[in-house]
Design an enzyme around this catalytic site. Structure first.
Site, short mmCIF file in Angstrom:
data_model
loop_
_atom_site.label_atom_id
_atom_site.label_comp_id
_atom_site.label_asym_id
_atom_site.label_seq_id
_atom_site.Cartn_x
_atom_site.Cartn_y
_atom_site.Cartn_z
N THR A 159 7.19 -27.42 -5.29
CA THR A 159 6.46 -28.46 -6.02
C THR A 159 6.06 -27.97 -7.41
O THR A 159 6.20 -28.70 -8.40
CB THR A 159 5.22 -28.91 -5.22
OG1 THR A 159 5.67 -29.48 -4.00
CG2 THR A 159 4.40 -29.92 -5.98
N GLN A 206 16.55 -28.03 -0.99
CA GLN A 206 17.27 -28.14 0.28
C GLN A 206 18.69 -27.59 0.18
O GLN A 206 19.28 -27.24 1.20
CB GLN A 206 17.32 -29.60 0.74
CG GLN A 206 15.97 -30.19 1.09
CD GLN A 206 15.30 -29.53 2.29
OE1 GLN A 206 15.93 -28.80 3.05
NE2 GLN A 206 14.01 -29.77 2.43
N SER A 246 12.92 -23.00 -3.39
CA SER A 246 11.69 -22.68 -2.68
C SER A 246 11.94 -21.59 -1.66
O SER A 246 12.98 -21.59 -0.98
CB SER A 246 11.18 -23.95 -1.99
OG SER A 246 10.19 -23.61 -1.05
N THR A 248 -1.40 -13.67 -11.98
CA THR A 248 -0.91 -12.41 -11.41
C THR A 248 0.16 -12.69 -10.36
O THR A 248 0.01 -13.59 -9.54
CB THR A 248 -2.09 -11.63 -10.79
OG1 THR A 248 -3.02 -11.36 -11.84
CG2 THR A 248 -1.63 -10.32 -10.18
N CYS A 256 4.66 -43.88 11.75
CA CYS A 256 3.56 -43.26 12.47
C CYS A 256 3.47 -41.76 12.23
O CYS A 256 2.46 -41.15 12.51
CB CYS A 256 3.68 -43.51 13.96
SG CYS A 256 3.32 -45.20 14.36
#
Lengths: 392, 277
Positions: free
Chosen positions: A72, A178, A198, A236, A324
């Site tokens: 991100t 990905q 990532s 750092t 959900c």
């Protein structure tokens, strides 16, 4: 109960070789790489070695790699750098199926007054190239288009896109979180300007990522402060995790070719068996242009969270695009952008594999899945089919 | 990952009363596959007594939707229809040991299915949406439902409405409308704060009595050149000494009685005021 982890697009197991490599930097070698004394300063070399490994893995120069805290941050850095360093350009191009790291940043820019084009995809999840060609103009500060989709695994034609955009002089960023580690990427032959990767998606720890910035690209730092990363990313260095990311890239580079084949075999085995054993199942996404580890299937008439929690009882980990499971009430924006009917979106399950999965694990899932679906369909007022896998 | 109680997990993994009832006396159907959850409730009713003899369900939805449906069937069995109508969505959630806030709409769906089934049994027409008052177009939620659920569950924020009805959980365009409805409900009818019987500690009681004597009683007596002094308080007994013109006044009993009435009204029914001799 043993865990069968098929949720590797969410995060991956840390490769066992990685913590070994990191351990000294979490214990004895705790110095600050910016220090003048040897105790701290020697770590600078180690970071540069890790940088070289990351660069080598994607065909970049070490000087083109900036370490960040996550995918991100890399995405935000890339897009904000592009708009900050082109203050007169007020247009941004992206797609409707991006990860929230890009999507929500672009929405944020839209609220700030930028014109943002969200490119559509078709029912297979393929990018509308004509829309891309029409969208970009001299006002476009950056186009940010993902390499491969996290939910469906669909790979966009990044080579073609990057060549088109290069010709038009449009800055191009790709979120390759990905794709890296699953398919070969060579930035020597791929004219993208910025690329996000990532750590925790490629068997390194969480909390570390990288941004590739092609030499000569105008750059504006996102995190302002000290001189670290040659003034391009203050703070750092997360030494141990950077070492871990370097090691993970080294491992991935060594095994990529054989792994791609292995993953594709396992994923296909899982997908074709489930398509055969469970009625009313459909595949989401273009199976001919897809990551070798990802299968996204919709089980109609049942709801994804219920499927996941039943699988959870067997220690099987997967994910779903159902409403959900999202925390919001809206189901997957990716599947909706593809026009997948709601009936199928709610029952979508993503299996994403890694090199640590075995054929035996896949067969266990193939054995259990029809029963899970059947049980839930028997509860559902909609689907009543109960055909099971024919005995072989 | 949702924090489901053991009971929710249990009622999801091994739900009770799943399936159809052949020739049911009542069927209640709510939700839709598009919204992501749907519940079909079947009832068998004793025509003589109005008792629910059997209840079964079919649910398309997440774990808490299935568990809530199953809980509903357990709650209604053996009750008369009128008794069953007393079951609120909170009762369903409580039966399951609670639901995550974001999943309360599952319990509301249960309650709605029950209402629909009983209306179906009684031959009432299924309630149609009143003209043009669908507030949330994404999940097809009417103003009527938002008002009902808000009042029944004491909901005051848009997020709560979303958790309980899904309204506002899609594109979010209707959120200002929901907010307006909430403002309307709670400004016309402020949330009823349940009147808790006041249980005063001794300290509070003493302070209150002092306050009343100082603020309300002494000024009145002083106006007539009388006065009163609080001597002691022992439980509900208040000892007062009348001073000034009140001393030896023929009306002193009436005065003491008047003070007692005032204290009974403002402090507690059991207060007894005695003149300190």
């Amino acid at each position: 109960m043993t865990t069968i982890y098929l949720d590797n697009n969410a995060t991956t197991r840390i490769a066992p070789e990685v913590p070994n490599e990191m351990l000294p930097y979490l214990t004895d070698l705790y110095g600050n790489p910016s220090s003048m004394h040897t105790f701290g300063g020697q770590l600078y070399r180690r970071i540069e070695e890790a940088r070289a490994k990351v660069a080598s893995f994607i065909g970049a120069e070490p000087g083109e790699i900036i370490f960040t805290s996550c995918g991100t941050e890399s995405d935000n850095t890339a897009i904000m750098s592009a708009v900050e360093s082109h203050p007169h350009k007020k247009h941004v191009v992206t797609t409707r199926v991006e990860h929230p790291a890009v999507l929500n940043l672009c929405r944020h820019l839209a609220r700030k007054g930028y014109r943002v084009t969200f490119l559509p995809v078709n029912s297979l999840g393929q990018l509308d190239m004509d829309a891309l060609l029409k969208a970009v103009d001299e006002d476009t500060a950056v186009a940010s288009i993902m390499y491969a989709n996290n939910e469906t695994g669909v790979i966009f034609p990044i080579k073609e896109i990057s060549e088109i955009l290069k010709k038009r002089g449009i800055l191009f960023h790709t979120d390759a979180v990905q794709a890296v580690g699953k398919i070969p990427i060579d930035l020597k032959t791929l004219p993208v300007d910025m690329l996000t990767l990532s750590g925790h998606k490629i068997h390194a720890p969480k909390g570390v990522g990288a941004l590739y910035v092609r030499k000569g690209t105008r750059f504006y730092p996102y995190i302002i402060g000290g001189h670290q990363e040659r003034g391009r990313r203050a703070g750092t260095e997360n030494v141990a995790s950077i070492i871990g990311l370097g090691k993970a890239c080294e491992l991935a580079e060594k095994h990529l070719r054989e792994e791609t084949t292995y993953l594709k075999t396992l994923t296909d085995r899982l997908e074709s068996a489930l398509l055969k054993c469970c009625p009313d199942v459909r595949v989401n996404g273009d199976i001919n242009n897809r990551l070798p580890n990802t299968a996204n299937l919709s089980f109609e008439y049942v709801e994804g969270e219920a499927i996941l929690l039943r699988l959870n009882e067997y220690g099987i980990c997967a994910s779903s695009g159902s409403a959900c499971t999202s925390g919001s009430l809206e189901p997957s924006h990716v599947l909706r952008a593809m026009g997948v009917p709601y009936t199928a979106v709610h029952g979508s399950i993503r299996f994403s594999l890694s090199r640590y999965n075995t054929e035996k694990e896949i067969d266990t899932v193939i054995d259990l899945m029809p029963g899970v679906i059947r049980a839930l369909r028997e509860m559902s007022p909609y689907g009543r089919q109960t055909i099971a896998c024919p005995p072989e | 990952m949702w924090e489901y109680t053991e009971k929710v997990k249990d009622f999801f993994l091994k739900p009770k009363n799943v399936g159809e009832i052949q020739n049911p006396d009542a069927v209640g159907e709510v939700g839709s596959i598009i919204c992501g959850d749907a519940l079909k409730l079947y009832l068998k009713v004793d025509k003589e007594t109005g008792k629910i003899l059997d209840a079964k369900f079919q649910t398309f939805g997440c774990a808490s939707a299935i568990a809530s449906s199953s809980a509903l069937t357990e709650l209604v069995k053996g009750k008369t229809l009128d008794e069953a109508l007393e079951i609120s969505n909170q009762d369903i959630a409580e039966f399951l040991g609670g639901l995550p806030e974001e999943k309360m709409h599952c319990s509301v769906m249960g309650r709605e299915a029950l209402e629909a089934a009983i209306a179906n049994y009684r031959g009432e027409a299924p309630r149609l949406h009143e003209e043009g008052n669908v507030i949330c177009k994404c999940f097809d939620v009417t103003e009527e439902k938002i008002r009902k659920v808000a009042i029944e569950n004491h909901l005051t924020t848009v997020d709560e409405i979303t958790n309980f009805t899904k309204a506002g959980g899609g594109c979010g365009e209707c959120k200002p409308n929901i907010e307006a409805i909430l403002r309307d409900i709670w400004s016309l009818k402020p949330p009823e704060i349940p009147q808790k019987p006041k249980r005063l500690t001794n300290l509070h009681k003493i302070a209150l009595i002092q306050e009343i004597i100082e603020g309300e009683i002494r000024p009145g007596l002083q106006a007539d050149n009388g006065d009163v002094e609080l001597i002691d308080i022992d439980g509900n007994k208040v000892f007062l000494a009348l001073r000034g013109m009140c001393t030896g006044c023929l009306m002193s009993d009436v005065t003491i009685k008047g003070i007692q009435d005032k204290l009974r009204e403002l402090v507690g029914e059991d207060i007894v005021v005695e003149a300190y001799q």
